[in-house]
Motif scaffolding. Sequence first.
Motif, PDB file in Angstrom:
ATOM      1  N   SER A  28       0.917  -1.211  -0.025  1.00 50.84           N
ATOM      2  CA  SER A  28      -0.099  -0.034  -0.092  1.00 50.84           C
ATOM      3  C   SER A  28       0.786   1.297  -0.093  1.00 50.84           C
ATOM      4  CB  SER A  28      -0.775  -0.031   1.255  1.00 50.84           C
ATOM      5  OG  SER A  28      -0.218   0.107   2.326  1.00 50.84           O
ATOM      6  N   SER A  29       2.236   1.119   0.518  1.00 54.18           N
ATOM      7  CA  SER A  29       3.051   2.350   0.594  1.00 54.18           C
ATOM      8  C   SER A  29       3.634   2.486  -0.582  1.00 54.18           C
ATOM      9  CB  SER A  29       4.123   2.116   1.673  1.00 54.18           C
ATOM     10  OG  SER A  29       3.336   1.819   3.095  1.00 54.18           O
ATOM     11  N   CYS A  30       3.854   1.583  -1.290  1.00 52.77           N
ATOM     12  CA  CYS A  30       4.502   1.709  -2.662  1.00 52.77           C
ATOM     13  C   CYS A  30       4.334   2.964  -3.594  1.00 52.77           C
ATOM     14  CB  CYS A  30       4.346   0.527  -3.612  1.00 52.77           C
ATOM     15  SG  CYS A  30       5.835  -0.810  -3.034  1.00 52.77           S
ATOM     16  N   PRO A  31       3.152   3.266  -4.133  1.00 51.04           N
ATOM     17  CA  PRO A  31       3.133   4.367  -4.740  1.00 51.04           C
ATOM     18  C   PRO A  31       3.553   5.725  -4.270  1.00 51.04           C
ATOM     19  CG  PRO A  31       0.961   3.026  -4.748  1.00 51.04           C
ATOM     20  CD  PRO A  31       1.683   2.539  -3.820  1.00 51.04           C
ATOM     21  N   LEU A  32       3.618   5.902  -2.923  1.00 51.28           N
ATOM     22  CA  LEU A  32       4.017   7.067  -2.418  1.00 51.28           C
ATOM     23  C   LEU A  32       5.522   6.782  -2.378  1.00 51.28           C
ATOM     24  CD1 LEU A  32       1.370   7.448   0.338  1.00 51.28           C
ATOM     25  CD2 LEU A  32       1.729   8.890  -1.457  1.00 51.28           C
ATOM     26  N   LEU A  33       6.038   5.748  -2.052  1.00 51.77           N
ATOM     27  CA  LEU A  33       7.466   5.571  -1.800  1.00 51.77           C
ATOM     28  C   LEU A  33       8.204   6.009  -3.302  1.00 51.77           C
ATOM     29  CD1 LEU A  33       8.082   2.128  -0.120  1.00 51.77           C
ATOM     30  CD2 LEU A  33       9.274   4.321   0.284  1.00 51.77           C
ATOM     31  N   MET A  34       7.659   5.713  -4.437  1.00 49.20           N
ATOM     32  CA  MET A  34       8.332   5.677  -5.568  1.00 49.20           C
ATOM     33  C   MET A  34       7.960   7.287  -6.193  1.00 49.20           C
ATOM     34  SD  MET A  34       7.544   2.145  -7.725  1.00 49.20           S
ATOM     35  CE  MET A  34       5.881   2.355  -7.843  1.00 49.20           C
ATOM     36  N   ARG A  35       7.116   8.169  -5.456  1.00 50.37           N
ATOM     37  CA  ARG A  35       7.045   9.448  -6.090  1.00 50.37           C
ATOM     38  C   ARG A  35       7.225  10.479  -4.839  1.00 50.37           C
ATOM     39  NH1 ARG A  35       1.165   8.293  -5.863  1.00 50.37           N
ATOM     40  NH2 ARG A  35       0.319   9.649  -4.332  1.00 50.37           N
ATOM     41  N   ARG A  36       7.513  10.090  -3.606  1.00 48.50           N
ATOM     42  CA  ARG A  36       7.545  11.572  -2.670  1.00 48.50           C
ATOM     43  C   ARG A  36       9.094  11.536  -2.449  1.00 48.50           C
ATOM     44  NH1 ARG A  36       4.542  11.627   1.887  1.00 48.50           N
ATOM     45  NH2 ARG A  36       6.237  12.341   3.545  1.00 48.50           N
ATOM     46  N   ASP A  37       9.458  12.572  -2.014  1.00 47.29           N
ATOM     47  CA  ASP A  37      10.754  12.897  -1.574  1.00 47.29           C
ATOM     48  C   ASP A  37      11.169  12.046  -0.328  1.00 47.29           C
ATOM     49  OD1 ASP A  37      11.693  14.703  -3.937  1.00 47.29           O
ATOM     50  OD2 ASP A  37      11.061  16.258  -2.924  1.00 47.29           O
ATOM     51  N   ASP A  38      12.433  11.532  -0.147  1.00 40.74           N
ATOM     52  CA  ASP A  38      12.754  10.756   0.890  1.00 40.74           C
ATOM     53  C   ASP A  38      13.556  11.720   1.873  1.00 40.74           C
ATOM     54  OD1 ASP A  38      13.695   9.323   2.733  1.00 40.74           O
ATOM     55  OD2 ASP A  38      14.943   7.824   1.421  1.00 40.74           O
ATOM     56  N   ALA A  39      13.081  12.111   2.860  1.00 37.73           N
ATOM     57  CA  ALA A  39      13.772  13.150   3.648  1.00 37.73           C
ATOM     58  C   ALA A  39      15.087  12.571   4.295  1.00 37.73           C
ATOM     59  CB  ALA A  39      12.808  13.458   4.811  1.00 37.73           C
ATOM     60  N   THR A  43      17.315   7.120  -0.110  1.00 38.17           N
ATOM     61  CA  THR A  43      16.504   6.364  -1.420  1.00 38.17           C
ATOM     62  C   THR A  43      15.997   7.358  -2.241  1.00 38.17           C
ATOM     63  OG1 THR A  43      14.311   5.945  -0.431  1.00 38.17           O
ATOM     64  CG2 THR A  43      15.783   4.204  -0.051  1.00 38.17           C
ATOM     65  N   ARG A  44      16.043   6.782  -3.613  1.00 35.45           N
ATOM     66  CA  ARG A  44      15.238   7.673  -4.823  1.00 35.45           C
ATOM     67  C   ARG A  44      14.049   6.679  -5.026  1.00 35.45           C
ATOM     68  NH1 ARG A  44      20.835   8.481  -7.962  1.00 35.45           N
ATOM     69  NH2 ARG A  44      21.575  10.255  -6.634  1.00 35.45           N
ATOM     70  N   GLY A  45      13.021   7.563  -5.774  1.00 36.22           N
ATOM     71  CA  GLY A  45      12.015   6.837  -6.263  1.00 36.22           C
ATOM     72  C   GLY A  45      12.190   5.532  -7.056  1.00 36.22           C
ATOM     73  N   ALA A  46      13.187   5.727  -7.815  1.00 31.89           N
ATOM     74  CA  ALA A  46      13.573   4.494  -8.593  1.00 31.89           C
ATOM     75  C   ALA A  46      14.174   3.260  -7.887  1.00 31.89           C
ATOM     76  CB  ALA A  46      14.570   4.987  -9.746  1.00 31.89           C
ATOM     77  N   ASP A  47      14.422   3.618  -6.811  1.00 31.45           N
ATOM     78  CA  ASP A  47      15.323   2.581  -6.046  1.00 31.45           C
ATOM     79  C   ASP A  47      14.199   1.460  -5.662  1.00 31.45           C
ATOM     80  OD1 ASP A  47      17.787   3.713  -6.031  1.00 31.45           O
ATOM     81  OD2 ASP A  47      17.220   4.723  -4.131  1.00 31.45           O
ATOM     82  N   TRP A  48      13.004   1.946  -5.552  1.00 32.88           N
ATOM     83  CA  TRP A  48      12.069   0.938  -5.071  1.00 32.88           C
ATOM     84  C   TRP A  48      11.048   0.283  -6.332  1.00 32.88           C
ATOM     85  CZ3 TRP A  48      11.788   0.297   0.083  1.00 32.88           C
ATOM     86  CH2 TRP A  48      12.394   1.107   1.033  1.00 32.88           C
ATOM     87  N   SER A  49      11.387   0.489  -7.367  1.00 32.83           N
ATOM     88  CA  SER A  49      10.646   0.123  -8.545  1.00 32.83           C
ATOM     89  C   SER A  49      10.594  -1.558  -8.719  1.00 32.83           C
ATOM     90  CB  SER A  49      11.209   0.726  -9.779  1.00 32.83           C
ATOM     91  OG  SER A  49      11.058   2.124 -10.111  1.00 32.83           O
ATOM     92  N   SER A  50      11.642  -1.969  -8.643  1.00 35.12           N
ATOM     93  CA  SER A  50      11.726  -3.528  -8.832  1.00 35.12           C
ATOM     94  C   SER A  50      10.759  -4.283  -7.774  1.00 35.12           C
ATOM     95  CB  SER A  50      12.879  -4.331  -8.862  1.00 35.12           C
ATOM     96  OG  SER A  50      13.589  -3.613 -10.090  1.00 35.12           O
ATOM     97  N   ALA A  51      11.259  -3.811  -6.269  1.00 37.26           N
ATOM     98  CA  ALA A  51      10.514  -4.354  -5.150  1.00 37.26           C
ATOM     99  C   ALA A  51       9.179  -4.157  -5.066  1.00 37.26           C
ATOM    100  CB  ALA A  51      11.027  -3.864  -3.851  1.00 37.26           C
ATOM    101  N   CYS A  52       8.491  -2.931  -5.530  1.00 33.94           N
ATOM    102  CA  CYS A  52       7.339  -2.610  -5.537  1.00 33.94           C
ATOM    103  C   CYS A  52       6.645  -3.238  -6.818  1.00 33.94           C
ATOM    104  CB  CYS A  52       7.000  -1.124  -5.766  1.00 33.94           C
ATOM    105  SG  CYS A  52       7.232  -0.127  -3.965  1.00 33.94           S
ATOM    106  N   ALA A  53       7.110  -3.385  -7.817  1.00 31.53           N
ATOM    107  CA  ALA A  53       6.441  -4.193  -8.967  1.00 31.53           C
ATOM    108  C   ALA A  53       6.341  -5.619  -8.388  1.00 31.53           C
ATOM    109  CB  ALA A  53       7.571  -4.090 -10.202  1.00 31.53           C
ATOM    110  N   ALA A  54       7.321  -6.286  -7.689  1.00 34.49           N
ATOM    111  CA  ALA A  54       7.153  -7.588  -7.392  1.00 34.49           C
ATOM    112  C   ALA A  54       6.346  -7.841  -6.276  1.00 34.49           C
ATOM    113  CB  ALA A  54       8.570  -8.284  -6.858  1.00 34.49           C
ATOM    114  N   ALA A  55       5.969  -6.656  -5.554  1.00 37.54           N
ATOM    115  CA  ALA A  55       5.255  -6.596  -4.191  1.00 37.54           C
ATOM    116  C   ALA A  55       3.834  -7.105  -4.721  1.00 37.54           C
ATOM    117  CB  ALA A  55       5.081  -5.524  -3.478  1.00 37.54           C
TER     118      ALA A  55
END
Length: 356
Positions: A28-39, A43-55
């Motif tokens: 449920s967090s993935c859409p926000l992980l990939m587009r919000r700034d990581d304070a 990480t960068r949004g692209a870092d999460w792409s593979s894991a979120c796609a697999a999730a």
Amino acid sequence: MGATPGPSLAYLPITDAQAGRALVAFRSSCPLLMRRDDASGLTRGADWSSACAAAGTTAERDARSFFGQYFETVQIGDGRAFATGYFLPEIRGSRQRLPGYDVPIYGRPSDLVEADLGLFSEALKGKRIRGRVERDTFVPYPDRTAIEAGAIDRVAPVIAWAADPVDVFFLQIQGSGLLRQPDGSIVRIGYDSQNGRDYTGIGALMRNRGLLASGQTSMQGIVAWLHSHPVEARDLMRENKSFVFFREQSGDALGALGLPVVGGVSAAVDPKFIPLGAPFFLSMDRPDATRLWIAQDTGGAIRGSNRVDTFWGAGEEASRIAGGMAARGTAYLLLPIGTVARLTSEVDSGGASIIP
């Protein structure tokens, strides 16, 4: 503050059931992980792409192998973690002011201003302050004592009335809750904003002053003392200058990501150190806190690289666990595989370190 590689996920005691629930929350967090700034800068949004796609295509029964395949663990700073707990309290309240319901629960004031200091200086990126404008000057917002004395009565709506000031005080600490009205119906309210003043934990004050006997330091023990010492309780609670404003909600309790928080899965963190939406593992001196968590919330008292507030849901059992939670141990942040190598290469190539 550095980040060092942690142990293999294969060596962490994560049960299949815990991993499955964490997968659902992480998904449920993935859409926000990939587009919000990581304070945290990790990480960068692209870092999460593979894991979120697999999730999105992984069944809950395969969650444990999913986390092992797509994540690596790192220890932030010394890794020494301290975890408390919070829950969704139910208190006596009413939308209308009735006899015995005299404690106002305020909505967000119309004159409360929140300023993003990062808009003014790169050095202040990620820092925000709250206050109000008086005669063309930005000043701190009234503290708890001033608010209780009527400082915001003309600018803040009262969304409900409660029966007990101690209940309202702890409702503010939890950040959301349920109001049981005299007719038995339930009104759900959630965090809307805060007055910008620093949070002071009264439990520590009470321990330091010798007000609590041995075995009385849980939330339940603190509440009992406050109820039995009403005059002293008012002054003690006012030492916490922080004051929270609420709004009525429908549906589930929401965390800082705007997503439902899940008991035994969601946790509040300091986003300067742990990316909101990221999984992390706590190995603690309490078995109930030792599990995989998803960072889906923040809190005024949650500051530092390994400071965590675990969410336990609603009801008596949640109140018991959260009220007595004071666990110590080690925290391991889960980052998408390849993130640490990228961070290391950026530093080695002369770039500025973004590891907190």
